[in-house]
Design a protein around this motif. Structure first.
Motif, PDB file in Angstrom:
ATOM      1  N   HIS A 198       0.843  -1.204   0.000  1.00 44.59           N
ATOM      2  CA  HIS A 198       0.000   0.000   0.000  1.00 44.59           C
ATOM      3  C   HIS A 198       0.883   1.261   0.000  1.00 44.59           C
ATOM      4  CE1 HIS A 198      -3.673   2.349   0.999  1.00 44.59           C
ATOM      5  NE2 HIS A 198      -2.817   3.106   1.663  1.00 44.59           N
ATOM      6  N   HIS A 249      -3.754  11.166   3.290  1.00 41.19           N
ATOM      7  CA  HIS A 249      -4.078  10.981   1.882  1.00 41.19           C
ATOM      8  C   HIS A 249      -5.571  11.229   1.649  1.00 41.19           C
ATOM      9  CE1 HIS A 249      -0.161   9.526   0.721  1.00 41.19           C
ATOM     10  NE2 HIS A 249      -0.136   8.771   1.798  1.00 41.19           N
ATOM     11  N   HIS A 292       1.477   4.296  -2.911  1.00 39.59           N
ATOM     12  CA  HIS A 292       1.419   5.762  -2.762  1.00 39.59           C
ATOM     13  C   HIS A 292       2.604   6.413  -3.475  1.00 39.59           C
ATOM     14  CE1 HIS A 292      -2.083   6.433  -0.346  1.00 39.59           C
ATOM     15  NE2 HIS A 292      -1.663   5.740   0.704  1.00 39.59           N
ATOM     16  N   GLU A 304      -6.373   6.842  -1.506  1.00 43.51           N
ATOM     17  CA  GLU A 304      -6.490   5.570  -0.783  1.00 43.51           C
ATOM     18  C   GLU A 304      -7.034   4.477  -1.695  1.00 43.51           C
ATOM     19  OE1 GLU A 304      -5.328   4.722   2.327  1.00 43.51           O
ATOM     20  OE2 GLU A 304      -4.411   6.612   1.811  1.00 43.51           O
ATOM     21  N   HIS A 325      -4.276   7.378   6.610  1.00 40.94           N
ATOM     22  CA  HIS A 325      -4.943   6.598   5.549  1.00 40.94           C
ATOM     23  C   HIS A 325      -6.423   6.502   5.914  1.00 40.94           C
ATOM     24  CE1 HIS A 325      -0.976   5.206   4.152  1.00 40.94           C
ATOM     25  NE2 HIS A 325      -0.693   5.169   5.436  1.00 40.94           N
TER      26      HIS A 325
HETATM   27 ZN   LIG Z   1      -2.820   5.059   2.240  1.00 38.35          ZN
END
Ligand SMILES: [Zn+2]
Length: 451
Positions: free
Chosen positions: A103, A165, A107, A170, A216
């Motif tokens: 994850h 974010h 980003h 996300e 997040h």
């Molecule tokens: Zn994130």
């Protein structure tokens, strides 16, 4: 935490020592620090490498552990992923760690680091991160002077990028991360398991949330989307033997060094003579402290894996911290033979060579610590040892340069400037040590002006 694993670094923070060399770098206002350990870094590389490959990130991208019991993971620039020890210790298998890394890698790969106005809390975190980034960037560059130069620039870039974010980011990071995991042969179900850790936190007040929920956001939406993706997938593969093995070592070392040793010893089955249980017992006995039992457990580890540099290093650490200096030197020497490019192991060897009753080793210590500094210039303990070796060798100018660099790493800029000026007065103009002292002075003066 008490015991031999904690030591003061400067006056603003505390350092834990994992693996001999888990040097914790103190942050400016808080005692937040990063965890450095050769074995843990090797393990993280094993887990991150397949993710970085499919995400198209360079293998030099670094995963940095922050010693913080809350759960968080974040990116602040394109080269570093940060993860809290609190999150790492809550995760239960290599897939879960890899889903967090996937994850964060997404980003970076998807370009979510463009500048946005920082929320107040993020800005505060970012200011603390400035040093971390500088440390990490400097370690990568391998150039002491250049790296110190980067230290001054770390803060503003961190402030720009270390933020919550957006919903769109996300969603895109999750989609990419799921794709990375499938391509890399990692079970994507782990992503749902990680989101489970944060379920229900959106309803909590900000003070009770883990910071991950703020960096997040929209955990519930993410959960539904990931669930929908998984519904289209068959059962995922098992973790590879190598991922499972290195994950177990990472987890064992982090847990045994950060948790209470009696808790660790109670938790391990007395009859478990396997490698991981033996590793945890070795560390827990060392921290009790019970060096004889610790050494006998390490002896078993070395019977299982005689050529493992990290177990040799652990033996060296236990011997050193129980003041058996000659034996510590031998153990660290074997570790360096097995991993000659590992800065943190070199630093441990150098420290052992400087021990009080091992006179006559100073020239060797100086050589080893110089090699450690060239590979990783931001370990304050190594810098302290190197300054001592220069002083003993009758080179007070270089001792002053290295001490100035250590103060700069610790953000003690007044002290850094004073020592840099001393070095400049002592060293021949234009010599390498003189140039490095000038670099420190420039950074320290710039920091003083900003106040
Ligand atoms: Zn994130």
């Amino acid at each position: 935490m008490a015991g031999s694993m904690l030591r003061q670094v400067g006056r603003i923070g505390r350092a834990v020592t994992l693996g001999g060399l888990l040097a914790l770098m103190p942050m400016a206002a808080h005692a937040q620090s990063i965890i450095r350990d050769a074995e843990i870094e090797r393990a993280l590389q094993e887990l991150a490498s397949p993710i970085f490959r499919v995400a198209g990130l360079p293998q030099s991208t670094r995963v940095i552990i922050i010693n913080d019991s809350s759960m968080n993971a974040f990116v602040a620039d394109a080269r570093h992923i940060f993860i809290h020890s609190g999150l790492l210790m809550r995760l239960e298998d290599p897939d879960q760690v890899q889903s967090v890394l996937a994850h964060e890698a997404a980003h970076i790969a998807n370009g979510h680091l463009t500048s946005r106005p920082a929320a107040a809390a993020s800005a505060q975190t970012a200011a603390r991160m400035g040093l971390l980034l500088a440390l990490a960037a400097g370690a990568a560059s391998g150039e002491g002077g250049a790296a110190i130069g980067l230290a001054a620039g770390g803060m503003s870039s961190a402030q720009r990028s270390l933020l919550a974010h957006t919903r769109a980011e996300e969603a895109s990071a999750d989609q990419s991360a799921l794709r990375y995991m499938v391509s890399a042969g990692i079970d994507p179900t782990a992503m749902l398991e990680v989101l489970d850790l944060f379920r229900g936190q959106e309803a909590l007040s900000v003070g009770r949330q883990d910071p991950y929920v703020r960096s997040h956001p929209l955990t519930r939406d993410r959960y539904r989307t990931v669930q929908a993706f998984l519904a289209t997938q068959g059962a995922g593969p098992e973790p590879s033997a190598s991922s499972a093995y290195w994950y177990a070592r990472l987890n064992a070392k982090l847990s045994a060094f950060l948790r209470n040793p009696s808790w660790t010893l109670r938790r391990i089955d007395r009859n478990d003579t396997g490698e991981i249980a033996t590793l945890m017992r070795a560390i827990a006995y060392h921290r009790t402290p019970d060096p004889d039992r610790a050494l006998s457990e390490v002896g078993r580890l070395l019977q299982m894996r005689p050529n493992d540099p990290f177990y040799q290093e652990l033996q060296g650490q236990i011997l050193f911290e129980s003041r058996r200096y000659d034996a510590a030197i031998s153990a660290y020497g074997r570790a360096v033979d097995l991993a000659p490019r590992e800065a943190l192991i070199l630093a441990g060897y150098g420290r052992a060579l400087l021990a009080p009753d091992t006179s006559g080793n100073n020239a060797r210590a100086l050589q080893v610590l110089t090699r450690a500094q060239a590979r990783d210039p931001f370990d304050p303990r190594m810098l302290r040892d190197l300054a001592l070796a220069y002083a003993r060798a009758g080179q007070p100018g270089l001792a002053a340069t290295v001490t100035a660099e250590r103060y700069a790493v610790l953000r003690r800029m007044d002290d850094a400037a004073a020592l840099a000026n001393r070095a400049i007065a002592l060293l021949p103009q234009g010599s390498p040590g003189w140039i490095r002292a000038q670099d420190v002075l420039r950074v320290a003066e710039a920091a003083q002006r900003r106040r």
